[in-house]
Design a protein around this motif. Structure first.
Motif, PDB file in Angstrom:
ATOM      1  N   GLY A 336       0.924  -1.068  -0.140  1.00  0.00           N
ATOM      2  CA  GLY A 336      -0.097   0.106   0.069  1.00  0.00           C
ATOM      3  C   GLY A 336       0.844   1.265   0.234  1.00  0.00           C
ATOM      4  N   LEU A 337       0.299   2.256   0.778  1.00  0.00           N
ATOM      5  CA  LEU A 337       1.259   3.400   0.857  1.00  0.00           C
ATOM      6  C   LEU A 337       2.036   3.447   2.099  1.00  0.00           C
ATOM      7  N   HIS A 338       3.303   3.933   2.007  1.00  0.00           N
ATOM      8  CA  HIS A 338       4.092   3.633   3.192  1.00  0.00           C
ATOM      9  C   HIS A 338       4.359   5.014   4.050  1.00  0.00           C
ATOM     10  N   CYS A 339       3.547   5.804   4.418  1.00  0.00           N
ATOM     11  CA  CYS A 339       3.533   6.973   5.447  1.00  0.00           C
ATOM     12  C   CYS A 339       4.542   7.873   4.721  1.00  0.00           C
ATOM     13  N   SER A 340       4.853   8.017   3.154  1.00  0.00           N
ATOM     14  CA  SER A 340       5.635   9.072   2.819  1.00  0.00           C
ATOM     15  C   SER A 340       5.070   9.238   1.523  1.00  0.00           C
ATOM     16  N   PRO A 341       3.820   9.985   1.181  1.00  0.00           N
ATOM     17  CA  PRO A 341       3.255  10.401   0.014  1.00  0.00           C
ATOM     18  C   PRO A 341       4.127  11.003  -1.014  1.00  0.00           C
ATOM     19  N   ASN A 342       5.221  11.715  -0.425  1.00  0.00           N
ATOM     20  CA  ASN A 342       6.455  12.265  -1.499  1.00  0.00           C
ATOM     21  C   ASN A 342       6.866  11.352  -1.905  1.00  0.00           C
ATOM     22  N   ALA A 343       7.460  10.432  -1.323  1.00  0.00           N
ATOM     23  CA  ALA A 343       8.058   9.344  -2.104  1.00  0.00           C
ATOM     24  C   ALA A 343       7.590   8.431  -3.166  1.00  0.00           C
ATOM     25  N   HIS A 344       6.055   8.328  -2.759  1.00  0.00           N
ATOM     26  CA  HIS A 344       5.277   7.665  -3.594  1.00  0.00           C
ATOM     27  C   HIS A 344       5.207   8.467  -5.032  1.00  0.00           C
ATOM     28  N   ASP A 345       4.825   9.945  -4.758  1.00  0.00           N
ATOM     29  CA  ASP A 345       4.956  10.665  -5.803  1.00  0.00           C
ATOM     30  C   ASP A 345       6.097  10.666  -6.830  1.00  0.00           C
TER      31      ASP A 345
END
Ligand SMILES: Cc1ncc(COP(=O)(O)O)c(C=O)c1O
Length: 382
Positions: A336-345
């Motif tokens: 899922g998403l790992h508490c780091s939206p900027n890294a996923h961006d």
């Protein structure tokens, strides 16, 4: 027992000495530290002081009273960021911070009008220290970087960034959540002013432990006010360390466990731990490449990352793969998403998330073999 590959969230299992120490303390002592003058309470004081000393030595720091215990690194980072940044201050950070930093900064931006410069990392998570230097202005009050990304594993050039910070007389705060215990950190050599760490990841200690090491003479306002066990008639938080920043009853049983985990790491040596993890990371990178339709994110180089590897499988939702790995194969990892939206961006996975394995000291190559075999079966379906 299953295969545990979520060590980037929290390490498990812990060394047996950790369980034993926590149990022993709770059964045979169980007293608060800094509060009582009877024998058992004094023993608690001694254990806490010894752990401060051990942690200071572990990171090559020489002032144990400036090792502040917190309940986790999120608290340590909140303490430093809220305690230093004021109205109108400017802060420099990376584009791949964990929410423990990012949400805290965004809240300070909204509520106190601080300004944030986010240094763009490359798609593999690398930051150029020169960009940090160029972003400095006369309002820059703090530079904060993670030591390794919790999504890509990429290790940041903290020594170089710290050098720049020193040259400009700006404090440098490092989020060592993913490195402390797995990668050598030397506060002096790495030019770190404030080191935030968490006890339950690669330091192999219990949850509910963490800290902030203050290698800086500037002012940090306390996050909390309350009892410290001393100066009870004084109506404000005492000015001296550690009491200035540490208040309320400490998690003595957890800290006693952390003491044993750090002794364990010292005995094994951090070089041996890093070497073993690095070899498994290299093995995992090679073996995962065999999986059909896999996309691995990050540098794909065991020398440039900690034990964190994120990936996706084409046309498969990360959560579904994670669910299948757990329910059918008893393999535990994060999807899922790992508490780091900027890294996923950065890697284009903000909508779809990704699968992340967190390799720890107690993993073996066979764990990777089983993961790859399971992923191969999953990719064969439809
Ligand atoms: C880079 C980074 N910073 C901060 C945190 C927060 O850690 P804790 O939950 O122990 O406060 C994590 C944990 O995932 C992390 O990976």
């Amino acid at each position: 027992m299953g295969i545990y590959l979520d060590n980037a969230a929290t390490s498990w299992p812990k060394p047996k000495v950790v369980y034993d120490a926590v149990y022993d303390f709770m059964i045979n002592n169980g007293t608060s530290s800094g509060r009582g003058s009877y024998k058992k309470a004094m023993e608690s004081d001694r254990l806490i002081y010894e752990t401060r000393k051990l942690i200071a030595q572990f990171f090559n720091f020489n002032d144990p009273k400036k090792v502040i215990f917190t309940s986790n690194i999120t608290e340590s980072l909140n303490l430093a960021l809220n305690g230093i940044l004021e109205n109108g201050d400017h802060v420099i950070t990376s584009s791949i911070e964990h929410n423990a930093v990012w949400r805290c900064l965004k809240t300070l931006e909204r509520d106190k009008g601080i300004t944030i410069t986010k240094i763009n990392a490359t798609k593999d998570g690398f930051t150029n220290p020169k960009d940090v230097e160029e972003a400095i202005n006369d309002k820059t009050k703090l530079i904060i970087f993670n030591h390794a990304s919790n999504v890509l594993g990429t290790i940041s050039p903290i020594r170089d960034i710290g050098k720049i910070a020193r040259t400009h007389n700006i404090p440098f705060l490092v989020d060592a959540a993913q490195t402390a215990g797995a990668y050598p950190i030397d506060i002096q050599e790495d030019n770190i002013d404030l080191l935030a760490f968490t006890g339950h990841k690669s330091l192999l200690g219990p949850m509910g432990t963490g800290g902030l090491i203050v290698n800086w003479d500037g002012d940090i306002k306390p996050l909390k006010s309350g009892g410290t066990g001393g100066d009870s008639a004084y109506e404000y938080q005492p000015d001296y360390y550690p009491n200035r920043l540490e208040t309320g009853t400490l998690n003595v049983s957890g800290i006693v466990g952390l003491r044993e985990s750090i002794k364990f790491i010292n005995k094994e040596t951090i070089e041996k731990i890093h070497d073993k993890e690095s070899k498994i990371v290299e093995y995992a990178l090679n073996r995962l490449e065999e999986v059909k339709d896999i996309e691995i994110y990050g540098p794909k180089d065991s020398e440039k990352i900690v034990g964190v590897i994120s990936f996706n499988i084409k046309n498969k939702r990360a959560e579904n793969v994670g669910y299948e790995l757990d329910s059918k194969y008893d393999i535990m990892l994060r999807a899922g998403l790992h508490c780091s939206p900027n890294a996923h961006d950065l890697i284009g996975t903000k909508e779809i998330g990704c699968i992340r394995i967190g390799i720890g000291y107690f993993n073996e190559k066979e764990d990777i073999d089983k993961l790859v075999a399971a992923l191969n079966e999953i990719t064969l379906q439809n």
